[in-house]
Every structure is written in C-alpha cells, then in structure tokens.
Design an enzyme around this catalytic site. Structure first.
Site, PDB file in Angstrom:
ATOM      1  CE  LYS A  18     -39.267  28.378 -15.832  1.00 49.28           C
ATOM      2  NZ  LYS A  18     -40.300  29.341 -15.323  1.00 49.28           N
ATOM      3  N   PRO A 109     -33.620  28.200  -4.768  1.00 48.82           N
ATOM      4  CG  PRO A 109     -34.718  29.991  -3.756  1.00 48.82           C
ATOM      5  CD  PRO A 109     -33.839  29.650  -4.918  1.00 48.82           C
ATOM      6  CB  ILE A 110     -36.777  23.293  -3.360  1.00 48.97           C
ATOM      7  CG1 ILE A 110     -35.346  22.845  -3.029  1.00 48.97           C
ATOM      8  CG2 ILE A 110     -37.590  22.136  -3.927  1.00 48.97           C
ATOM      9  CD1 ILE A 110     -34.562  22.342  -4.194  1.00 48.97           C
ATOM     10  CB  ALA A 111     -41.172  24.127  -4.857  1.00 51.59           C
ATOM     11  CB  SER A 112     -38.293  29.036  -6.019  1.00 49.91           C
ATOM     12  OG  SER A 112     -37.360  28.646  -7.015  1.00 49.91           O
ATOM     13  N   GLY A 116     -35.660  25.861 -11.395  1.00 48.52           N
ATOM     14  CA  GLY A 116     -34.421  25.239 -10.955  1.00 48.52           C
ATOM     15  C   GLY A 116     -34.291  23.788 -11.376  1.00 48.52           C
ATOM     16  N   GLY A 117     -35.293  22.968 -11.079  1.00 52.35           N
ATOM     17  CA  GLY A 117     -35.232  21.555 -11.441  1.00 52.35           C
ATOM     18  C   GLY A 117     -35.192  21.340 -12.932  1.00 52.35           C
ATOM     19  CB  SER A 118     -37.070  22.885 -15.732  1.00 52.27           C
ATOM     20  OG  SER A 118     -38.344  22.452 -15.309  1.00 52.27           O
ATOM     21  CG  ASP A 151     -41.255  25.233 -17.168  1.00 50.08           C
ATOM     22  OD1 ASP A 151     -42.085  25.485 -18.057  1.00 50.08           O
ATOM     23  OD2 ASP A 151     -41.346  25.669 -16.004  1.00 50.08           O
TER      24      ASP A 151
END
Length: 301
Positions: A18, A109-112, A116-118, A151
């Site tokens: 996103k 990447p994580i927490a970027s 990504g997680g959403s 998100d």
C-alpha cells in the site's frame, strides 16, 4: 489470486504494498483515533499468502523478511488473527471452516509504512473465503477487516482510492493513473503509535483532489501540493528518512514522499526504465536497504 503460485499450495493470493501518495491528518476523535484523508494506491510488488486444506492448522513463513516476522512471535501475526476471526464468523453461521496450512511469503519490510501486515490480513481473508467456498456480505467482510486494523479494509479493495475517517471510509478512484515508482526503506522499523503521538498539530488542512486531472503529469502537479502530515514527526524520530528522500531525489524522482508512518519513502518516475535505473543506483550506494522499482495500480490510457 495470481498465476505462478507458491509451490505446494492450492491457492496463492497477492498482498500488494500500500502506498499513501498523500496522507492528511484532519482531526482526532474522542477515543484518540486520528481522522485521516489519504490518497492511496497499491503496487505490483508485495507479500504473498499460500493456502491449502490440511489435517491441522499450520503457519509457515518464507521470504527476505521472514526472520523479522518470526522475531515478533506468531501469536500477534495478522494472518493468524484473520484466519481465527473469519473462522468464528463462519462458525456463528453454522458453516464449516476446516484446518488450513497458511504460508506467508514475506517480501516487504516489517513496520515500514506500506501496509504489509494489513495487506497480508486482507489476502488471508480473501484466500480463505475461496478455499472454504464461503461468502460473506461485503459490509460484514469490511467490518471483520476493520477489527484487524484500520488499513485492512482498503487493502481488501486493492485499487486506487481515497480513505477517510480512521481509514475505513473508502471511495474508489478509478481514474487515477498508474505510476512508475521506486520504494526505498532503510530497514529501520518505525512505530506508528509513536509517530501519531508526536504530531504537533492534530487538525490540518484537508486533502483537495484535482477536479479534471487525468494524465500522469496532471496528477503529479496536483500531488505536489499534497502532504504526508506524519512525515515531519517521523523525520524527527528517524533522521534516516531524510537520507532516503535525498537518495530518491538525487536519482531523478519527479516526486518524493514518505508513505504511511514510514520509514518507506517512494519516488515517482517518468517511465519504468528510469525507475529501474534509479533503483540500481540507490541499491549500489546502499546495498542493505530495501529498494524496489515497481508500478502501481491505476487506469492506463
């Protein structure tokens, strides 16, 4: 779902990155949640979720950033939360939702700041509905998605859109053109809550969309007047964001901005060849960074 799936899995669903092309913070609710107006699109690159029926639930991870995800612990992973939430919803309707092996190919990447997680959670919801042969009304599915994160509903959509409220009020923007873009992250995790708490002004001027913009050039001009209100506090918290932005500008980007709460920044380029050359240049100078030339969703022609 996409072609060229993850080997060994019946279904593979894309979880595209996103990109907040603009993000205006326009207020704050009594419960503390910030009110946003954001111009959002999605990239061709991203994570992938593989699914196959199994004799027991399993979750595996691969990809460049799999180790970073594993370090967080599986219990909080949004893929598993999405599975459990949808399973409970279907069970309440008296419908079967059998064991499943879920595999997350973690390429982002994580927490970027690029969701990504959403996106992983949204892909899991879509994939499980297909695997289980189930349907959920759109409003109910969006409600489930919102329980997973603000998100996630927009990541279900995956097309250009404007998000308002805390992110759940979505208006498709089908006329937004695709952009050739380079995503750069210095592999420094940024905490979204910390950045929001650092905002000096909670109420800022609203997002103003152009009335007649159609071409890429017209949209670039319009977006130059937009902002990411989270960028100043994110830069103060993590100075490396300025280094990333400068690298994109030096590589010839027509527009540079941070996405989400960072630390990923994007540069828009006039052509994929220019984007790819820029990505090569930045990668050569910063080999440990995440650098990806890609194209966004949008209306061509």
């Amino acid at each position: 779902m996409q072609a060229g799936g993850i080997p060994g899995f019946a279904l593979t669903f894309a979880a595209p990155a996103k990109i907040n092309l603009a993000l205006h913070v326009v207020g704050q609710r009594a419960d503390g949640h910030h009110l946003l107006e954001s111009l959002v699109t999605f990239a061709e690159c991203g994570d992938r979720v593989g699914l196959i029926a199994a004799d027991r639930d399993r979750f595996t991870v691969s990809g460049r950033f799999a180790t970073d995800l594993s370090a967080e612990g599986n219990g909080g992973n949004l893929v598993l939360r999405a599975r459990d939430l949808l399973r409970r919803e279907l069970a309440a309707q008296g419908r079967m939702a059998g064991p499943v092996h879920l595999h997350l190919e973690k390429n982002l990447p994580i927490a970027s700041g690029i969701g990504g997680g959403s996106a992983d959670a949204a892909a899991t919801l879509r994939g499980l509905l297909s695997l289980w042969g189930a349907t959920v009304e759109a409003a109910s599915l969006n409600s489930l998605a919102l329980q997973l994160g603000a998100d996630v509903p927009m990541c279900l959509d995956r097309g250009p859109l404007v998000a308002r409220g805390i992110g759940e009020e979505i208006t498709p923007l089908p006329d937004l053109p695709p952009f050739d873009v380079v995503l750069v992250n210095p592999l420094v995790a940024v905490s979204t809550p910390v950045i929001f708490r650092s905002l000096v002004r909670k109420t800022n001027p609203p997002l103003v969309l152009p009335e007649d913009a159609r071409s890429t050039a017209e949209w670039l001009t319009a977006m130059a007047a937009m902002r990411n209100d989270l960028e100043p506090p994110a830069r103060a918290h993590e100075p490396m964001i300025e280094t990333v932005s400068n690298a994109l500008r030096d590589a010839g980007a027509a527009l540079v901005r941070m996405s989400g709460s960072g630390a990923t920044c994007f540069g828009l380029f006039t052509g994929m060849k220019s984007a790819e050359r820029a990505a090569e240049t930045i990668s050569a100078g910063h080999p440990r960074w995440y650098v990806q030339a890609t194209r966004t969703a949008g209306k061509s022609g």
